[in-house]
Design a protein around this motif. Sequence first.
Motif, mmCIF file in Angstrom:
data_model
loop_
_atom_site.group_PDB
_atom_site.id
_atom_site.type_symbol
_atom_site.label_atom_id
_atom_site.label_comp_id
_atom_site.label_asym_id
_atom_site.label_seq_id
_atom_site.Cartn_x
_atom_site.Cartn_y
_atom_site.Cartn_z
ATOM 1 N N PRO A 107 0.751 -1.167 -0.076
ATOM 2 C CA PRO A 107 -0.045 0.081 0.010
ATOM 3 C C PRO A 107 0.888 1.369 0.014
ATOM 4 C CG PRO A 107 -0.903 -1.585 1.656
ATOM 5 C CD PRO A 107 0.380 -2.158 1.326
ATOM 6 N N SER A 108 2.229 1.161 0.776
ATOM 7 C CA SER A 108 2.821 2.203 0.778
ATOM 8 C C SER A 108 3.437 2.846 -0.650
ATOM 9 C CB SER A 108 4.060 2.317 1.685
ATOM 10 O OG SER A 108 3.515 1.966 3.139
ATOM 11 N N VAL A 109 3.851 1.587 -1.535
ATOM 12 C CA VAL A 109 4.310 1.936 -3.094
ATOM 13 C C VAL A 109 3.348 2.451 -3.482
ATOM 14 C CG1 VAL A 109 4.936 0.351 -4.779
ATOM 15 C CG2 VAL A 109 6.289 -0.099 -2.536
ATOM 16 N N ILE A 110 2.119 1.826 -3.481
ATOM 17 C CA ILE A 110 0.731 2.480 -4.316
ATOM 18 C C ILE A 110 0.637 3.598 -4.028
ATOM 19 C CG2 ILE A 110 -1.528 1.980 -4.713
ATOM 20 C CD1 ILE A 110 -1.362 -1.084 -4.222
ATOM 21 N N LEU A 159 -0.230 -8.322 1.920
ATOM 22 C CA LEU A 159 -0.287 -9.700 1.383
ATOM 23 C C LEU A 159 -0.212 -10.117 -0.030
ATOM 24 C CD1 LEU A 159 -2.155 -9.536 4.400
ATOM 25 C CD2 LEU A 159 -2.883 -11.883 3.367
ATOM 26 N N HIS A 160 -0.560 -9.074 -0.662
ATOM 27 C CA HIS A 160 -0.814 -9.298 -2.083
ATOM 28 C C HIS A 160 0.339 -9.721 -2.984
ATOM 29 C CE1 HIS A 160 -3.594 -7.743 -5.611
ATOM 30 N NE2 HIS A 160 -2.878 -8.896 -6.038
ATOM 31 N N LEU A 161 1.489 -9.202 -2.907
ATOM 32 C CA LEU A 161 2.667 -9.394 -3.618
ATOM 33 C C LEU A 161 3.316 -10.552 -3.016
ATOM 34 C CD1 LEU A 161 4.349 -6.107 -4.815
ATOM 35 C CD2 LEU A 161 2.649 -7.952 -6.255
ATOM 36 N N ALA A 162 2.995 -10.643 -1.805
ATOM 37 C CA ALA A 162 3.872 -11.956 -0.910
ATOM 38 C C ALA A 162 3.149 -13.277 -1.719
ATOM 39 C CB ALA A 162 3.899 -11.883 0.441
ATOM 40 N N ASN A 224 11.276 -18.576 2.383
ATOM 41 C CA ASN A 224 12.228 -17.327 1.991
ATOM 42 C C ASN A 224 11.953 -16.107 2.428
ATOM 43 O OD1 ASN A 224 13.365 -15.491 0.042
ATOM 44 N ND2 ASN A 224 13.128 -16.733 -1.708
ATOM 45 N N PRO A 225 12.931 -15.560 3.093
ATOM 46 C CA PRO A 225 12.611 -14.233 3.788
ATOM 47 C C PRO A 225 11.844 -13.226 2.587
ATOM 48 C CG PRO A 225 14.885 -15.027 4.179
ATOM 49 C CD PRO A 225 14.206 -15.956 3.168
ATOM 50 N N ALA A 226 12.257 -13.353 1.587
ATOM 51 C CA ALA A 226 11.565 -12.247 0.689
ATOM 52 C C ALA A 226 9.747 -12.355 0.501
ATOM 53 C CB ALA A 226 12.228 -12.359 -0.946
ATOM 54 N N TYR A 227 9.493 -13.690 1.246
ATOM 55 C CA TYR A 227 7.950 -13.723 1.071
ATOM 56 C C TYR A 227 7.234 -12.950 2.349
ATOM 57 C CZ TYR A 227 8.904 -17.673 -2.031
ATOM 58 O OH TYR A 227 9.155 -18.565 -2.874
ATOM 59 N N ALA A 316 5.007 -4.619 -8.285
ATOM 60 C CA ALA A 316 3.697 -3.889 -8.413
ATOM 61 C C ALA A 316 3.629 -3.534 -10.011
ATOM 62 C CB ALA A 316 3.831 -2.755 -7.394
ATOM 63 N N LEU A 317 4.616 -2.935 -10.351
ATOM 64 C CA LEU A 317 4.644 -2.310 -11.990
ATOM 65 C C LEU A 317 4.353 -3.642 -12.766
ATOM 66 C CD1 LEU A 317 4.876 -0.075 -13.786
ATOM 67 C CD2 LEU A 317 7.247 -0.482 -13.760
ATOM 68 N N GLU A 318 5.157 -4.637 -12.437
ATOM 69 C CA GLU A 318 4.983 -5.955 -13.303
ATOM 70 C C GLU A 318 3.453 -6.612 -13.329
ATOM 71 O OE1 GLU A 318 6.895 -10.701 -13.388
ATOM 72 O OE2 GLU A 318 7.696 -9.234 -12.030
ATOM 73 N N TYR A 319 2.809 -6.593 -12.119
ATOM 74 C CA TYR A 319 1.571 -6.876 -12.015
ATOM 75 C C TYR A 319 0.575 -6.050 -12.321
ATOM 76 C CZ TYR A 319 3.547 -11.542 -10.271
ATOM 77 O OH TYR A 319 3.896 -12.670 -9.938
ATOM 78 N N ARG A 320 1.042 -4.724 -12.558
ATOM 79 C CA ARG A 320 0.100 -3.727 -13.008
ATOM 80 C C ARG A 320 -0.763 -3.259 -11.745
ATOM 81 N NH1 ARG A 320 -2.089 -5.712 -19.038
ATOM 82 N NH2 ARG A 320 -0.148 -6.170 -19.854
#
Length: 363
Positions: A107-110, A159-162, A224-227, A316-320
């Motif tokens: 949400p912060s990125v958006i 949660l969305h991108l994770a 994976n910590p990235a999740y 976020a850009l990749e997933y539009r």
Amino acid sequence: MSFQTTRRRLARHAALGALGLAAGLPRRARAAERVIRLGFASIGAGNRQFTGGSPAALAHAERHLERDFAADGDVAIRWHFFAGAGPAVNEALANNQLDFAIQGDLPSVIGRANGLRTRIVLASGIDNPIYLAVPPDSPIRGVADLRGRTVAWHRGTNLHLAIAKVLAANGLSERDLKVVNMDFATADAALASRNIEAQFGSPTVFSLVRQGLARIAYTTKGDNPAYGRNSTLLVTEQFEAAHPDLVARVVKGIVRASDWASDEANREALFAIWARSGHPLENYRDDFAGLPLTARNNPLLDDFLERQYQAQAEQALEYRLIRRPVGTQGWFERRYQEAALRELGLEGRWQRRGADGKAQGAA
């Protein structure tokens, strides 16, 4: 009656009316010239004005900032909670209704992509896991079994991108699922009534597990910590420019709360405080099981956290989910946390991580 007499009476009535209005207001609200408005991208059970799971939630529940500012007759603290989570917080920021927000990464990125001018000044709740919950007798044993299933989660939240990363790691995308957009409470109810086949959710699902209404088929905890999901304290650029001294004091108060929330001696007391949100203490106990408190209550903005936000922006850009690239350079402002660490004598309290996620040493 003369014109002068009438005017004097009207003036006296107006003055009395003003005094009556002032008498009806809380004393602090009358005296305060500056109100610090903080918003949570969450809310307690049944719209309770509490939340849990982060040092900022502890600071609210225990009135840390209110005590810190008690001697200031011209400053008041106001907390706001949003059932609409990150998207609702972004709307409040856009309408100049908040000065600070405790909000997830996506949400912060958006918000940044849509022109919200903020600075990230502290972490508050990092590496938060997500849970895939299914009915107890479901044939779903893991993420790979979700193809073609009706699965719920709250879109636009952190949660969305994770979830997108987890799906991709299992050879899936959102197009392979029947996705339903639901907030946590609605998804919990839908899963319990079997109106959906699975949900990606938060620790609230543990309540269903204890009732025998669900089981956990997968969690990002230990994966994976990235999740992991991350939340931070951000401030509007306008407020920071006008009141850097107040920003420093808010950050210091939440760093102090982070220190208390990182002490293993306080584990059960911490969960009990968070349970004021209306979510059972056992949910927090299960969510933090097997993890040191310092792992999740680390308030530091470090290289790994910054890299994770940049990765979120790219995805976020990749997933539009956003329409233009978002850069994180200049978004993170560490000077307030560094000052707070020095003033509180906490330089060695938490681990800093490099961009690769590996520990670089204590702060």
